[in-house]
Motif scaffolding. Structure first.
Motif, short mmCIF file in Angstrom:
data_model
loop_
_atom_site.label_atom_id
_atom_site.label_comp_id
_atom_site.label_asym_id
_atom_site.label_seq_id
_atom_site.Cartn_x
_atom_site.Cartn_y
_atom_site.Cartn_z
N ALA A 30 -6.94 32.74 2.67
CA ALA A 30 -7.99 32.28 3.57
C ALA A 30 -9.30 32.05 2.82
O ALA A 30 -10.07 31.14 3.15
N LEU A 31 -9.55 32.85 1.79
CA LEU A 31 -10.80 32.75 1.03
C LEU A 31 -10.72 31.74 -0.11
O LEU A 31 -11.70 31.05 -0.41
N ALA A 32 -9.55 31.68 -0.76
CA ALA A 32 -9.41 30.83 -1.95
C ALA A 32 -8.87 29.45 -1.64
O ALA A 32 -8.97 28.54 -2.47
N GLY A 33 -8.26 29.29 -0.47
CA GLY A 33 -7.69 28.00 -0.12
C GLY A 33 -6.33 27.75 -0.73
O GLY A 33 -5.80 26.64 -0.64
N ARG A 34 -5.74 28.76 -1.34
CA ARG A 34 -4.40 28.65 -1.89
C ARG A 34 -3.78 30.04 -2.02
O ARG A 34 -4.48 31.05 -1.95
N ARG A 35 -2.49 30.07 -2.20
CA ARG A 35 -1.80 31.35 -2.33
C ARG A 35 -2.12 32.01 -3.67
O ARG A 35 -2.38 31.31 -4.66
N PRO A 36 -2.10 33.33 -3.74
CA PRO A 36 -2.29 34.00 -5.03
C PRO A 36 -1.08 33.78 -5.94
O PRO A 36 0.02 33.49 -5.46
N THR A 37 -1.28 33.91 -7.22
CA THR A 37 -0.19 33.69 -8.17
C THR A 37 0.79 34.87 -8.21
O THR A 37 1.88 34.74 -8.77
N GLY A 38 0.42 35.98 -7.64
CA GLY A 38 1.30 37.14 -7.63
C GLY A 38 0.90 38.11 -6.54
O GLY A 38 -0.17 37.97 -5.93
#
Length: 241
Positions: A30-38
């Motif tokens: 929600a904050l970064a606009g993409r999924r985390p890498t892990g």
């Protein structure tokens, strides 16, 4: 005898069945606009450190904490039903919390890396929240490091219940970080091997009491009553294999 009992939540009181890591991933997205890498690395750390680590690992600037906390709270609220379906309260937890909350002179609350909103979500999913004095607890927004949460809980308990400064505190948790928080704040520790850490690991971290879980209410209450009476850590390795 007075006593402050501070319970960890994940893998001590409940099994979250992976919902916690989904909450962190959703808040990050929600904050970064993409999924985390892990996946998030948790293991007894506070939400402040968990989320900071996720942004640093992905090479992104860390948002202001109020935005992070709001994203975590929203993600937690959205997953209440998932937690009820997939998770569970661990063996003996209802009985243990009920007995501690009914004990005269004891304050039974939480010390958790979760923010307060998500602590309530996790406890309410299994009907545990009425058995705890949540206003007296310490949460992942209160400090970055777990040992610092002990002073927060002490002060809140003093303010709400007018307890003396020397009332003994006991932490109940499943990770070496719970043990560290107790040892560095002159608190007692009851470690439970109901998470990913074995009884041997918890004893090696310095826990003088290690239980397989919280299923034996009589044994647990006996240990707590002994701590209240002595006002210090026990010298024996009760319950440790």
């Amino acid at each position: 005898m007075e006593l402050i009992v501070l319970w960890d939540i994940d893998h001590t009181l409940i099994e979250n069945a992976g919902v916690s890591k989904e909450i962190y991933a959703a808040a990050f997205s929600a904050l970064a606009g993409r999924r985390p890498t892990g996946p998030a690395r948790t293991e007894g750390r506070t939400d402040r450190l968990i989320m900071r680590d996720m942004f640093l690992r992905d090479g992104l600037p860390e948002p202001d904490w109020p935005a992070v906390e709001a994203a975590l709270a929203h993600a937690g609220e959205d997953r209440l039903d998932d937690l009820r379906i997939r998770g569970t309260a661990l063996p003996g937890v209802h009985e243990a919390l009920k007995a501690a909350s009914a004990h005269d002179g004891w304050v039974s609350s939480v010390l958790t890396g979760n923010i307060a909103a998500n602590a309530r979500v996790k406890l309410s999913a299994f009907g545990l929240d009425p058995l705890l004095d949540l206003a007296a607890g310490a949460y992942g927004a209160d400090a970055e490091l777990r040992p610092d949460l002990v002073a927060v809980a002490r002060e809140r308990t003093r303010r709400l219940h007018d307890v003396a400064a020397n009332v003994p505190v006991v932490l109940v948790g499943d990770t070496p970080r719970d043990v560290e928080a107790a040892l560095t704040t002159d608190s007692a520790i009851i470690a439970v091997a109901s998470g990913i850490h074995s009884a041997e690991e918890l004893a090696a971290a310095g826990a003088s009491v290690v239980l397989p879980d919280l299923s034996d209410t009589a044994e647990l209450l006996g240990i707590l009553e002994s701590l209240a009476a002595r006002g210090k850590r026990p010298r024996t390795s009760l319950g440790c294999p």
